[in-house]
Design an enzyme around this catalytic site. Structure first.
Site, PDB file in Angstrom:
ATOM      1  N   ARG A  78     127.744  -2.655   6.950  1.00  0.00           N
ATOM      2  CA  ARG A  78     127.929  -2.490   5.508  1.00  0.00           C
ATOM      3  C   ARG A  78     126.721  -1.755   4.914  1.00  0.00           C
ATOM      4  O   ARG A  78     125.610  -1.870   5.451  1.00  0.00           O
ATOM      5  CB  ARG A  78     128.117  -3.850   4.836  1.00  0.00           C
ATOM      6  CG  ARG A  78     129.383  -4.558   5.312  1.00  0.00           C
ATOM      7  CD  ARG A  78     129.522  -5.962   4.739  1.00  0.00           C
ATOM      8  NE  ARG A  78     130.731  -6.627   5.250  1.00  0.00           N
ATOM      9  CZ  ARG A  78     131.938  -6.490   4.720  1.00  0.00           C
ATOM     10  NH1 ARG A  78     132.102  -5.707   3.680  1.00  0.00           N
ATOM     11  NH2 ARG A  78     132.979  -7.132   5.234  1.00  0.00           N
TER      12      ARG A  78
ATOM     13  N   ARG B  29     115.108 -13.743  10.088  1.00  0.00           N
ATOM     14  CA  ARG B  29     113.685 -13.863  10.457  1.00  0.00           C
ATOM     15  C   ARG B  29     113.162 -12.479  10.842  1.00  0.00           C
ATOM     16  O   ARG B  29     113.963 -11.615  11.239  1.00  0.00           O
ATOM     17  CB  ARG B  29     113.507 -14.797  11.675  1.00  0.00           C
ATOM     18  CG  ARG B  29     113.743 -16.265  11.385  1.00  0.00           C
ATOM     19  CD  ARG B  29     112.514 -16.904  10.774  1.00  0.00           C
ATOM     20  NE  ARG B  29     112.794 -18.248  10.291  1.00  0.00           N
ATOM     21  CZ  ARG B  29     112.666 -19.360  11.042  1.00  0.00           C
ATOM     22  NH1 ARG B  29     112.288 -19.268  12.304  1.00  0.00           N
ATOM     23  NH2 ARG B  29     112.921 -20.550  10.521  1.00  0.00           N
TER      24      ARG B  29
ATOM     25  N   GLU C  61     133.922  -0.842  12.085  1.00  0.00           N
ATOM     26  CA  GLU C  61     134.714  -1.058  10.875  1.00  0.00           C
ATOM     27  C   GLU C  61     133.899  -0.683   9.649  1.00  0.00           C
ATOM     28  O   GLU C  61     132.671  -0.832   9.642  1.00  0.00           O
ATOM     29  CB  GLU C  61     135.123  -2.528  10.766  1.00  0.00           C
ATOM     30  CG  GLU C  61     135.897  -3.013  11.966  1.00  0.00           C
ATOM     31  CD  GLU C  61     136.531  -4.363  11.745  1.00  0.00           C
ATOM     32  OE1 GLU C  61     135.968  -5.168  10.991  1.00  0.00           O
ATOM     33  OE2 GLU C  61     137.595  -4.597  12.319  1.00  0.00           O
TER      34      GLU C  61
ATOM     35  N   HIS D 267     140.621 -11.090  10.807  1.00  0.00           N
ATOM     36  CA  HIS D 267     140.004 -11.799   9.681  1.00  0.00           C
ATOM     37  C   HIS D 267     140.427 -13.268   9.651  1.00  0.00           C
ATOM     38  O   HIS D 267     141.606 -13.596   9.514  1.00  0.00           O
ATOM     39  CB  HIS D 267     140.251 -11.166   8.309  1.00  0.00           C
ATOM     40  CG  HIS D 267     139.148 -11.537   7.360  1.00  0.00           C
ATOM     41  ND1 HIS D 267     137.992 -10.797   7.214  1.00  0.00           N
ATOM     42  CD2 HIS D 267     139.007 -12.607   6.554  1.00  0.00           C
ATOM     43  CE1 HIS D 267     137.196 -11.396   6.334  1.00  0.00           C
ATOM     44  NE2 HIS D 267     137.785 -12.488   5.911  1.00  0.00           N
TER      45      HIS D 267
ATOM     46  N   HIS E 191     130.700  -4.303  11.760  1.00  0.00           N
ATOM     47  CA  HIS E 191     131.041  -3.813  10.425  1.00  0.00           C
ATOM     48  C   HIS E 191     129.734  -3.509   9.692  1.00  0.00           C
ATOM     49  O   HIS E 191     129.230  -4.343   8.942  1.00  0.00           O
ATOM     50  CB  HIS E 191     131.855  -4.845   9.656  1.00  0.00           C
ATOM     51  CG  HIS E 191     132.469  -4.293   8.402  1.00  0.00           C
ATOM     52  ND1 HIS E 191     133.699  -4.684   7.935  1.00  0.00           N
ATOM     53  CD2 HIS E 191     132.011  -3.399   7.505  1.00  0.00           C
ATOM     54  CE1 HIS E 191     133.956  -4.048   6.816  1.00  0.00           C
ATOM     55  NE2 HIS E 191     132.959  -3.259   6.529  1.00  0.00           N
TER      56      HIS E 191
HETATM   57  C1  LIG Z   1     137.496  -6.199   8.356  1.00  0.00           C
HETATM   58  C2  LIG Z   1     137.317  -7.647   8.577  1.00  0.00           C
HETATM   59  O1  LIG Z   1     138.140  -8.428   8.230  1.00  0.00           O
HETATM   60  C3  LIG Z   1     136.095  -8.157   9.170  1.00  0.00           C
HETATM   61  O2  LIG Z   1     135.577  -7.359  10.167  1.00  0.00           O
HETATM   62  C4  LIG Z   1     135.059  -8.244   8.133  1.00  0.00           C
HETATM   63  O3  LIG Z   1     134.563  -6.942   8.024  1.00  0.00           O
HETATM   64  C5  LIG Z   1     134.001  -9.172   8.497  1.00  0.00           C
HETATM   65  O4  LIG Z   1     132.933  -8.820   7.657  1.00  0.00           O
HETATM   66  P1  LIG Z   1     131.799  -9.910   7.420  1.00  0.00           P
HETATM   67  O5  LIG Z   1     131.368 -10.356   8.812  1.00  0.00           O
HETATM   68  O6  LIG Z   1     130.763  -9.166   6.648  1.00  0.00           O
HETATM   69  O7  LIG Z   1     132.465 -11.038   6.681  1.00  0.00           O
HETATM   70  N1  LIG Z   2     138.453  -7.174  11.724  1.00  0.00           N
HETATM   71  C1  LIG Z   2     138.197  -8.595  11.728  1.00  0.00           C
HETATM   72  C2  LIG Z   2     136.896  -8.855  12.386  1.00  0.00           C
HETATM   73  O1  LIG Z   2     136.310  -7.962  12.968  1.00  0.00           O
HETATM   74  C3  LIG Z   2     136.303 -10.199  12.359  1.00  0.00           C
HETATM   75  O2  LIG Z   2     136.744 -10.960  11.266  1.00  0.00           O
HETATM   76  P1  LIG Z   2     136.263 -12.494  11.279  1.00  0.00           P
HETATM   77  O3  LIG Z   2     136.780 -13.113  12.560  1.00  0.00           O
HETATM   78  O4  LIG Z   2     134.763 -12.498  11.239  1.00  0.00           O
HETATM   79  O5  LIG Z   2     136.901 -13.104  10.049  1.00  0.00           O
END
Ligand SMILES: CC(=O)[C@@H](O)[C@H](O)COP(=O)(O)O
Ligand SMILES: NCC(=O)COP(=O)(O)O
Length: 254
Positions: free
Chosen positions: A46, A19, A75, A205, A44
């Protein structure tokens, strides 16, 4: 030993971006996670800024920096160049100097992170990046599959830690197809190799309240888990205080 819980707030940013405006307020959510006991905040950013934006990084760094027991972990793909208002991963890290940078071999087209580095091809190009980050006082963790040779290469190029990519572990835990024992052994052995070459071990992850205890039992020296997706969903079900309490309990020595 206890395992530090770093909350990944990507998915809160995803909701915010759906939003106009600033609701939910990402910084306030991070502050709430910290106040409830999180040992860290992970993001993270991107290049497509689908969730975490470059503009989120400085205020998050400012939130975490003064807090002795709270770490900021950024990350991303260190080779990700500037794209629109995204200044490039290294530019973001050099400007914010987080406690840790977790380098991930993601490409723009991926839905999410789904593999670790192949250091037989990227090791040489990563080595100067690792050195640069460490010169800035940033701890460097490499996103890795549970592969002994690759993990030894991570130590050779100067990484401080690895983050074991736990997607396959989470799937095996859920599948209940008899594969879990072998997968857990693979991760435990990889963590032992990391320890033998003086690499700290993080993991992340698809971790959640169901699969975290067995992973921690298999890797007693697990320093940190970063958890976002499942934590966010559990906040919907349990409320953030309830979810945080449950995840913190799961990170304490069992
Ligand atoms: C490196 C990792 O496994 C996660 O931090 C991942 O970067 C999550 O990214 P998304 O939240 O974009 O799925
Ligand atoms: N490095 C893993 C992370 O930051 C989070 O992964 P997720 O729990 O969103 O799959």
């Amino acid at each position: 030993m206890n395992t530090a819980l770093s909350i990944n707030i990507n998915k809160i940013a995803l909701i915010r971006n759906s939003r106009e405006g600033n609701y939910p307020d990402l910084i306030e959510y991070a502050r709430q996670c910290i106040d409830l006991g999180a040992a860290g905040i992970t993001v993270h950013p991107r290049p497509d800024q689908r969730h975490i934006r470059a503009s989120d990084i400085a205020p998050l760094a400012a939130l975490c920096e003064p807090l002795v027991n709270v770490e900021f972990n950024i990350e991303g793909n260190p080779f990700a160049d500037a794209q629109g208002s995204y200044p490039g991963f290294m530019a973001l890290v050099e400007a914010s100097k987080p406690d840790q940078a977790t380098l991930v071999p993601d490409t723009d087209s991926q839905l999410t992170s789904d593999h670790g580095f192949d250091l037989s091809t990227s090791g040489k190009t990563l080595e100067p990046i690792i050195r640069r980050l460490k010169d800035l006082g940033v701890r460097v963790s490499l996103f890795m599959d549970p592969d002994a040779e690759q993990i030894r290469r991570a130590a050779d190029i100067g990484a401080d830690r690895i983050e074991l990519y736990t997607g396959p572990y989470a799937w095996a835990h859920k599948a209940k197809d008899g594969s879990l024992a072998e997968v857990i052994t693979r991760f435990a052995d990889a963590a032992e190799v990391a320890k033998s070459v003086n690499l700290g071990v993080n993991a992340g992850h698809d971790l959640n309240l169901d699969n975290l205890p067995a992973l921690r039992n298999a890797i007693p020296h697990l320093l940190e888990v970063s958890i976002g997706h499942a934590f966010t969903v559990d906040c919907i079900q349990m409320g953030i205080a309830g979810a945080m309490s449950a995840y913190l309990d799961a990170c304490i020595k069992s």
